[in-house]
Design a protein around this motif. Structure first.
Motif, short mmCIF file in Angstrom:
data_model
loop_
_atom_site.label_atom_id
_atom_site.label_comp_id
_atom_site.label_asym_id
_atom_site.label_seq_id
_atom_site.Cartn_x
_atom_site.Cartn_y
_atom_site.Cartn_z
N PRO A 30 0.86 -1.10 -0.01
CA PRO A 30 0.05 0.17 0.12
C PRO A 30 1.01 1.38 -0.01
CG PRO A 30 -0.60 -1.53 1.57
CD PRO A 30 0.64 -2.11 0.99
N TRP A 31 1.95 1.30 0.85
CA TRP A 31 2.72 2.29 0.76
C TRP A 31 3.69 2.70 -0.43
CZ3 TRP A 31 8.21 2.78 0.68
CH2 TRP A 31 8.73 4.15 1.07
N VAL A 32 4.14 1.63 -1.06
CA VAL A 32 4.80 1.70 -2.39
C VAL A 32 3.87 2.25 -3.58
CG1 VAL A 32 5.98 0.48 -4.22
CG2 VAL A 32 6.58 0.10 -1.94
N GLY A 33 2.70 1.43 -3.40
CA GLY A 33 1.66 1.95 -4.41
C GLY A 33 1.25 3.49 -4.20
N GLY A 88 4.26 9.79 -9.50
CA GLY A 88 4.01 9.62 -10.87
C GLY A 88 2.64 9.26 -11.11
N ASP A 89 2.21 8.22 -11.82
CA ASP A 89 0.97 7.59 -12.09
C ASP A 89 0.73 6.22 -11.96
OD1 ASP A 89 1.69 6.33 -14.53
OD2 ASP A 89 1.85 8.11 -15.64
N TRP A 90 -0.26 5.49 -11.75
CA TRP A 90 -0.57 4.38 -11.59
C TRP A 90 0.12 3.26 -12.66
CZ3 TRP A 90 -2.60 1.16 -15.12
CH2 TRP A 90 -3.58 1.70 -16.43
N HIS A 91 0.38 3.69 -13.72
CA HIS A 91 1.00 2.74 -14.79
C HIS A 91 2.30 2.17 -14.14
CE1 HIS A 91 -1.83 5.33 -17.11
NE2 HIS A 91 -1.81 4.23 -17.83
N TRP A 92 3.15 2.95 -13.09
CA TRP A 92 4.19 2.49 -12.66
C TRP A 92 4.16 1.49 -11.65
CZ3 TRP A 92 9.02 3.08 -14.80
CH2 TRP A 92 8.97 4.33 -15.96
N VAL A 93 2.81 1.40 -11.06
CA VAL A 93 2.71 0.29 -10.04
C VAL A 93 2.99 -0.99 -10.79
CG1 VAL A 93 0.71 -1.16 -8.90
CG2 VAL A 93 1.02 1.67 -8.82
#
Length: 453
Positions: free
Chosen positions: A131-134, A141-146
Motif C-alpha cells: 500500500p505504501w509503495v503503491g 508519478g501515475d498508476w502505470h508505474w505500479v
C-alpha cells in the motif's frame, strides 16, 4: 514480486477509477482477474512442475509475470488492464506454489518450519510495503508505474533462478484436464454472477444463469474428482480432517480480510481525504505487523502449538474488523482506527506464517507440491469470493455517491468480513491439535508421467 501485486494495486484503485472512468464492477475485475486466474491455475502449476521440472516451470512463471506486468503498465482502458491482470495471475500461479516447494525441498526436515516462516515473512514484507509503495508511485508519478515496478525485478530474477536453483521433479506428473476445466468454469460462473449482481440485481437472468451454471459445474467437479485417476483436487487429501479444516480457515480468512482491504483503502482516500501516500502510510501499522509477528510465529509454533496460534490469529483479525465496523464514520479520527489495524496485523502475521505449514503437516513429503497448490488456490479463491461478496454488500447498503453512503456500505461489508473470519476461528478450533507423528502414507500406485484429458 507476486505478493506485492496483491495490495499495491489497491492503493491505486481510486486513481485507476478516475483515469479510466471505471465502475465498481471494473475495479472488482481489476482485482479478481488476477486472483481468479491465479487461484485456478495454482491447482495445475505444481503438477506441471513435477512433470517438466520445478525450476524450469518456476522460471517460465517469472518470465510471464514480467511480460504481463509490462502489458498492464501500457493499458489504456479498463478492458486491457483486466486482460493483462489475467496473464499476471497465470504467472503468479506458477511462482507461489513452486517457490514453497523449492524452499521445502532445499532444507532438512528440522529446518522446515523456519524455512516456511521465512518465505511467509518475505511475502509479508511485500504485503506490508504494497500500500505504501503503491501510494508513493501514484502520488509521485501515475498508476502505470505500479506495474512497471515488476519489470526490472523480473528481469533480474529470471537469470538468477536459472543459475542458482536446483532442478527437481515430483511424482505427480499427470494433469487432470477435465477436472481443471470443470472447476475453472464453476468458479468463473459463481464469481461472474456475484460481480454482475451489483449492477444488474439478483433477479436478472444473466446473474441467475451464471450462478446456476457455476453451481452445476462445481457439483460436476466434485463428482468427477471422486473417480479421476489423478484428480486436481485430490479427495484423499480432503478426507483428512486437519487438511480440510486448515484449508477452510485459509479460504475464509483471505476472503474476509482482503475483501475488507479492497474497500478500506478506498475509504481512506475517498472519505477521509488522504492522499495515496498518506493512505499507504496509514495502513502500515496493519500491513507491517506481519514482519514482526511472522518470524516469532515460526519459532514459537513448535513450543506453543500451531493450532493454538492459528486460533489466536483468526480471533484477532475477526475482532479488528468488528472494531473498524463500529468506529467507521465520515469524519472519524485515525487514532480510533489505529488499534484495530495493529491487532489485525498481528493476527495476519500469525496466519501468514502458519497457514501453509499447518496444511503441509497433513500431507506426506511427496504430496507437498500438490498440497501447497491446493492451499494457495483456496486462499486465492477466498480473495476472489471475499472481494465479490463484500463489494456486493457495499453496493446494496451504500455506494460512491457521498461520504455517508460510502461509510454505510463499508460498515455493512466490514461486519460481513468479520463474520467470515469468525467462522474461520471456529474451523481453526476444530483442527486436530497435532498431526500424526508419522506423516500420511503415499497414495496409491506410482503415477505415470503423462498428461491426460
Amino acid at each position: 514480486m507476486a505478493s506485492l501485486d496483491n495490495l499495491i494495486v489497491t492503493t491505486a484503485l481510486p486513481t485507476i477509477r478516475r483515469d479510466l472512468h471505471a465502475s465498481l464492477e471494473s475495479l472488482e475485475w481489476t482485482v479478481n482477474a488476477y486472483t481468479l486466474s491465479f487461484a485456478i491455475l495454482l491447482l495445475g502449476a505444481a503438477i506441471l512442475g513435477d512433470r517438466f521440472g520445478r525450476r524450469t516451470v518456476f522460471a517460465a512463471g517469472v518470465a510471464l509475470f514480467t511480460v504481463a506486468s509490462a502489458a498492464a503498465a501500457l493499458s489504456g482502458s479498463a478492458g486491457m488492464l483486466v486482460a493483462a491482470r489475467v496473464l499476471q495471475g497465470v504467472g503468479g500461479s506458477v511462482i507461489f506454489p513452486l517457490s514453497l516447494t523449492l524452499v521445502v525441498t532445499a532444507v532438512g526436515e528440522r529446518r522446515r518450519g523456519i524455512a516456511i516462516a521465512g518465505l511467509s515473512g518475505m511475502s509479508g514484507l511485500a504485503i506490508a510495503l504494497g500500500p505504501w509503495v503503491g501510494g508513493m508511485i501514484v502520488q509521485l508519478g501515475d498508476w502505470h508505474w505500479v506495474f512497471w515496478l515488476n519489470v526490472p525485478i523480473g528481469v533480474l530474477l529470471l537469470p538468477l533462478a536459472l543459475a542458482r536453483l536446483a532442478e527437481s521433479h515430483g511424482p505427480y506428473a499427470r494433469l487432470d484436464v477435465r477436472g481443471t476445466l470443470l472447476v475453472t468454469g464453476g468458479l468463473l460462473g459463481v464469481v461472474y454472477g456475484l460481480v454482475r449482481s451489483s449492477a444488474l440485481g439478483w433477479g436478472d437472468p444473466q446473474v441467475v444463469g451464471s450462478l446456476t451454471a457455476g453451481a452445476v459445474l462445481l457439483a460436476a467437479t466434485a463428482a468427477w474428482e471422486r473417480r479421476a485417476p489423478h484428480p486436481v483436487l485430490p479427495p484423499h487429501l480432503f478426507r483428512r480432517r486437519g487438511f480440510t479444516l486448515s484449508n477452510a480457515v485459509a479460504l475464509l480468512v483471505q476472503g474476509g480480510m482482503f475483501g475488507a482491504v479492497f474497500l478500506l483503502t478506498q475509504y481512506l482516500q475517498n472519505v477521509l481525504a488522504y492522499s495515496p501516500v498518506q493512505a499507504g502510510l496509514r495502513t502500515l501499522p496493519w500491513t507491517a505487523m506481519p514482519l514482526l509477528v511472522a518470524p516469532l510465529a515460526g519459532v514459537f509454533g513448535e513450543r506453543l502449538g500451531v493450532r493454538r496460534l492459528m486460533i489466536t490469529g483468526c480471533a484477532l483479525q475477526a475482532a479488528s474488523l468488528g472494531w473498524l465496523a463500529v468506529v467507521a464514520e465520515p469524519g472519524v479520527s485515525y487514532l480510533l482506527l489505529l488499534p484495530a489495524m495493529v491487532v489485525a496485523g498481528a493476527g495476519m502475521g500469525l496466519f501468514f506464517a502458519l497457514s501453509a505449514r499447518q496444511t503441509l503437516d497433513f500431507a506426506s513429503p511427496s504430496e507437498e507440491g500438490l498440497a501447497s497448490g491446493v492451499n494457495n488456490a483456496l486462499r486465492q479463491v477466498g480473495v476472489v469470493l471475499g472481494v465479490a461478496v463484500l463489494a456486493e454488500v457495499f453496493a446494496v447498503r451504500g455506494g460512491y455517491a457521498t461520504a455517508a453512503s460510502f461509510t454505510s456500505g463499508l460498515r455493512a461489508a466490514l461486519w460481513g468480513g468479520a463474520s467470515m473470519v469468525a467462522a474461520a476461528t471456529l474451523c481453526a478450533a476444530l483442527v486436530p491439535s497435532a498431526p500424526p507423528r508419522e506423516r500420511p502414507a503415499e497414495p496409491g500406485p506410482a503415477p505415470v508421467r503423462e498428461v491426460s484429458a
